[in-house]
Motif scaffolding. Structure first.
Motif: not given
Length: 348
Positions: A220-227, A244-249
């Protein structure tokens, strides 16, 4: 995490409607029973995916639902093992909203007196989430000087249960008060023998289910970055953080998937199950912390200061993930690896 099947889409929409509403959240297991199978039933990944979906939409919703589902799973586990007494504290009310109060804390001690025909609880229990909104709870109490036992308790003042919700001043999860509760000669019924709550396989499984919610919260937090990065052409730093966020998730998802297979295959029991839970929780908690830091670095202060939804997500996840005890849990995992031969299959 990709949610495309109709059942997950329906759960996502229902969670969005329940956002910030504890009472509505507590109705979700009843309205979407197929989304929440029992852990270890062959559909553990389905359960954990559903918990992650709730976490990605709203951690208040997930935080309300998870303890109820955990209590249902514990009661099922106790019933299957012949440990559940046929009493009105733990049977016969399918609509009851349950919690699980098992934390310990300094200056608080809950003691069970089993000298009479019905056990009674006296003392103070910390970290009792939503105690004022629930019907019943599974509560650990000291049945002697060194052993805890699990008890089913009817909540409310008529059973000597007093909730101190004023103690909850958290900025994260503000609608899920988790303050202390005082029990005064509160009637209860034992669920399992002394020590059973911590020794059963489901203890590890439930802890990994919580990690699935952290993973969803991080999504949910990461989606704000992609947006944000889709609004304008990102620079290299923004792209680096997104990758990096995608790889971690993805890593956290892979660990959870593997753990779900182990639970359903019967491999996550005993010391192996305990070590797996510590390992999974450490990986997912680390992922959540990494996502929080990277999204914060990439977006700067504006979303935290000016966007209620995003700042709430961040505060909720920061508090929720602290259920994992960080370095202390890592040390406990290290001790278990030395004390038990649980990992013959790993290369190192």
């Amino acid at each position: 995490m990709t949610v495309t099947d109709p059942a997950s889409v329906a759960l996502t929409e229902a969670a969005a409607r329940a956002r910030g509403n504890v009472a509505a959240a507590l109705r979700l297991p009843e309205l979407h029973p197929d989304a929440f199978p029992l852990p270890g039933s062959g559909n553990t990944w389905r359960l954990w995916t559903s918990l992650a979906v709730l976490g990605s939409v709203d951690l208040t919703v997930a935080r309300a639902v998870e303890p109820h589902l955990d209590a249902v799973a514990i009661l099922s586990e106790a019933r299957a093992g012949g440990h559940l007494a046929d009493t009105d504290s733990s049977n016969g009310d399918d609509e009851a909203r349950w919690g699980v109060f098992a934390a310990e804390g300094p200056g608080a001690r809950l003691v069970a007196d089993e000298s009479g025909p019905t056990p009674v609880l006296d003392g103070r229990k910390p970290w009792c989430s939503l105690a004022g909104s629930l019907d019943r709870a599974l509560v650990t109490a000291w049945c002697d000087g060194s052993t805890r036992r699990l008890y089913a308790v009817r909540l409310g003042p008529t059973n000597g249960v007093a909730v101190d919700e004023a103690a909850w001043v958290a900025r994260g999860l503000p609608d899920v008060p988790s303050g202390p509760v005082t029990f005064t000669r509160s009637e209860a019924s034992a669920v399992g023998p002394p020590g059973w709550y911590l020794e059963r396989p489901g203890f590890a499984w439930g802890g990994m289910g919580v990690a699935a919610i952290w993973w969803g919260g991080a999504v949910g937090v990461a989606l704000r970055l992609r947006e944000q990065l889709r609004r304008r052409e990102p620079d290299q730093v923004g792209l680096m953080h997104l990758g990096a966020v995608d790889a971690a998730l993805h890593a956290a998802e892979s660990v959870l998937r593997g753990a779900a297979v182990a639970v359903d295959s019967g491999a996550a029991t005993g010391p192996a199950g305990s070590a797996l839970a510590l390992r999974v929780r450490r990986v997912v908690a680390g992922t959540a912390e990494d996502v929080l830091e990277r999204v914060g670095h990439a977006l700067g202060p504006a979303p935290l200061a000016l966007e209620e939804e995003h700042s709430g997500r961040v505060a909720d996840l920061q508090l929720y993930v602290r259920q994992e005890h960080a370095e202390r849990d890592a040390a406990q995992l290290g001790r278990q690896l030395l004390d038990h031969d649980t990992d013959r299959e790993v290369l190192w």
